[in-house]
Write a protein that holds these residues in place. Structure first.
Motif, PDB file in Angstrom:
ATOM      1  N   GLU A 193       0.822  -1.216   0.000  1.00  0.00           N
ATOM      2  CA  GLU A 193       0.000   0.000   0.000  1.00  0.00           C
ATOM      3  C   GLU A 193       0.853   1.261   0.000  1.00  0.00           C
ATOM      4  O   GLU A 193       0.480   2.258  -0.615  1.00  0.00           O
ATOM      5  CB  GLU A 193      -0.951   0.008   1.204  1.00  0.00           C
ATOM      6  CG  GLU A 193      -2.165  -0.863   1.009  1.00  0.00           C
ATOM      7  CD  GLU A 193      -3.037  -0.405  -0.147  1.00  0.00           C
ATOM      8  OE1 GLU A 193      -3.459   0.768  -0.169  1.00  0.00           O
ATOM      9  OE2 GLU A 193      -3.290  -1.234  -1.040  1.00  0.00           O
ATOM     10  N   VAL A 194       1.998   1.227   0.670  1.00  0.00           N
ATOM     11  CA  VAL A 194       2.897   2.386   0.621  1.00  0.00           C
ATOM     12  C   VAL A 194       3.349   2.600  -0.823  1.00  0.00           C
ATOM     13  O   VAL A 194       3.342   3.730  -1.317  1.00  0.00           O
ATOM     14  CB  VAL A 194       4.088   2.225   1.585  1.00  0.00           C
ATOM     15  CG1 VAL A 194       5.116   3.343   1.365  1.00  0.00           C
ATOM     16  CG2 VAL A 194       3.616   2.219   3.034  1.00  0.00           C
ATOM     17  N   HIS A 195       3.704   1.532  -1.513  1.00  0.00           N
ATOM     18  CA  HIS A 195       4.059   1.650  -2.939  1.00  0.00           C
ATOM     19  C   HIS A 195       2.894   2.250  -3.725  1.00  0.00           C
ATOM     20  O   HIS A 195       3.080   3.167  -4.522  1.00  0.00           O
ATOM     21  CB  HIS A 195       4.377   0.263  -3.533  1.00  0.00           C
ATOM     22  CG  HIS A 195       5.768  -0.198  -3.310  1.00  0.00           C
ATOM     23  ND1 HIS A 195       6.746  -0.063  -4.251  1.00  0.00           N
ATOM     24  CD2 HIS A 195       6.351  -0.803  -2.252  1.00  0.00           C
ATOM     25  CE1 HIS A 195       7.873  -0.560  -3.793  1.00  0.00           C
ATOM     26  NE2 HIS A 195       7.660  -1.027  -2.585  1.00  0.00           N
ATOM     27  N   ASN A 196       1.702   1.710  -3.511  1.00  0.00           N
ATOM     28  CA  ASN A 196       0.533   2.179  -4.260  1.00  0.00           C
ATOM     29  C   ASN A 196       0.266   3.659  -4.016  1.00  0.00           C
ATOM     30  O   ASN A 196      -0.013   4.407  -4.959  1.00  0.00           O
ATOM     31  CB  ASN A 196      -0.711   1.380  -3.873  1.00  0.00           C
ATOM     32  CG  ASN A 196      -0.653  -0.064  -4.319  1.00  0.00           C
ATOM     33  OD1 ASN A 196       0.203  -0.459  -5.099  1.00  0.00           O
ATOM     34  ND2 ASN A 196      -1.564  -0.866  -3.810  1.00  0.00           N
ATOM     35  N   ARG A 197       0.336   4.067  -2.784  1.00  0.00           N
ATOM     36  CA  ARG A 197      -0.031   5.445  -2.428  1.00  0.00           C
ATOM     37  C   ARG A 197       1.054   6.463  -2.746  1.00  0.00           C
ATOM     38  O   ARG A 197       0.756   7.633  -2.942  1.00  0.00           O
ATOM     39  CB  ARG A 197      -0.412   5.505  -0.952  1.00  0.00           C
ATOM     40  CG  ARG A 197      -1.655   4.685  -0.671  1.00  0.00           C
ATOM     41  CD  ARG A 197      -1.958   4.568   0.802  1.00  0.00           C
ATOM     42  NE  ARG A 197      -3.001   3.585   1.033  1.00  0.00           N
ATOM     43  CZ  ARG A 197      -3.856   3.636   2.039  1.00  0.00           C
ATOM     44  NH1 ARG A 197      -3.786   4.612   2.939  1.00  0.00           N
ATOM     45  NH2 ARG A 197      -4.766   2.695   2.186  1.00  0.00           N
ATOM     46  N   THR A 198       2.307   6.022  -2.780  1.00  0.00           N
ATOM     47  CA  THR A 198       3.378   6.982  -3.048  1.00  0.00           C
ATOM     48  C   THR A 198       3.933   6.904  -4.464  1.00  0.00           C
ATOM     49  O   THR A 198       4.527   7.867  -4.939  1.00  0.00           O
ATOM     50  CB  THR A 198       4.556   6.816  -2.048  1.00  0.00           C
ATOM     51  OG1 THR A 198       5.159   5.538  -2.234  1.00  0.00           O
ATOM     52  CG2 THR A 198       4.083   6.998  -0.614  1.00  0.00           C
TER      53      THR A 198
END
Length: 173
Positions: A92-97
């Protein structure tokens, strides 16, 4: 689908169809819902304040390192909420950033254990931005299996240094 159908399509069409199948399927939908549903409790249990920011990946590294002692231990604990939610969070960090998206093979192959696990990848619409320098792979978009990232941390140990998970974000920039 028969081999003849595959033969009549070009690589772009095949890659797009695979991407769509990995993006929208019951296995992925169930896995994502389970991890999102577990996140609040997981977050409270592990210190709270999880904001999906890049720096929070250092906390995920520390959390995995605190609770998992070896590669074998990671595989033993792979299907526990600790590891599954940590994988979801890192993705999710990858997705959001970085704008990546979740994918999972709807029909994983027993001969390929990584096909059973979720991953994040740059959206298909950005396929043209990534070229394989050796010219072998048509689809050279960076793909990240969070569990594989945790394995690398365990294998490299302290020499990996904090920030290893954060450095993977640069692949998708």
């Amino acid at each position: 689908m028969s081999d003849e159908d595959w033969d009549s399509e070009d690589e772009h069409d095949i890659t797009e169809r695979i991407d769509e199948a990995h993006a929208d399927n019951p296995r992925l939908t169930v896995w994502l819902a389970e991890q999102e549903g577990r996140f609040d409790e997981w977050g409270r249990r592990h210190g709270g304040g999880w904001d999906f920011g890049e720096d929070s990946l250092d906390r995920v590294e520390a959390l995995v390192g605190e609770h998992v002692t070896s590669v074998d231990d990671l595989f033993t604990r792979e299907h526990t909420p600790l590891i599954q939610v940590a994988c979801w969070y890192a993705g999710e960090v990858h997705n959001r950033t970085r704008g990546t998206r979740w994918r999972m093979d709807p029909r994983p192959a027993d001969s390929h254990p990584w096909s059973k696990r979720p991953y994040v990848i740059v959206p298909f619409a950005r396929l043209h931005e990534y070229r394989d320098p050796e010219g072998i792979d048509y689809d050279a978009r960076p793909r990240h299996h969070p569990l594989s990232s945790f394995l690398a941390l365990l294998r490299e140990g302290p020499k990996a240094g904090q920030g290893s998970l954060r450095s993977e974000l640069d692949d998708c920039a």
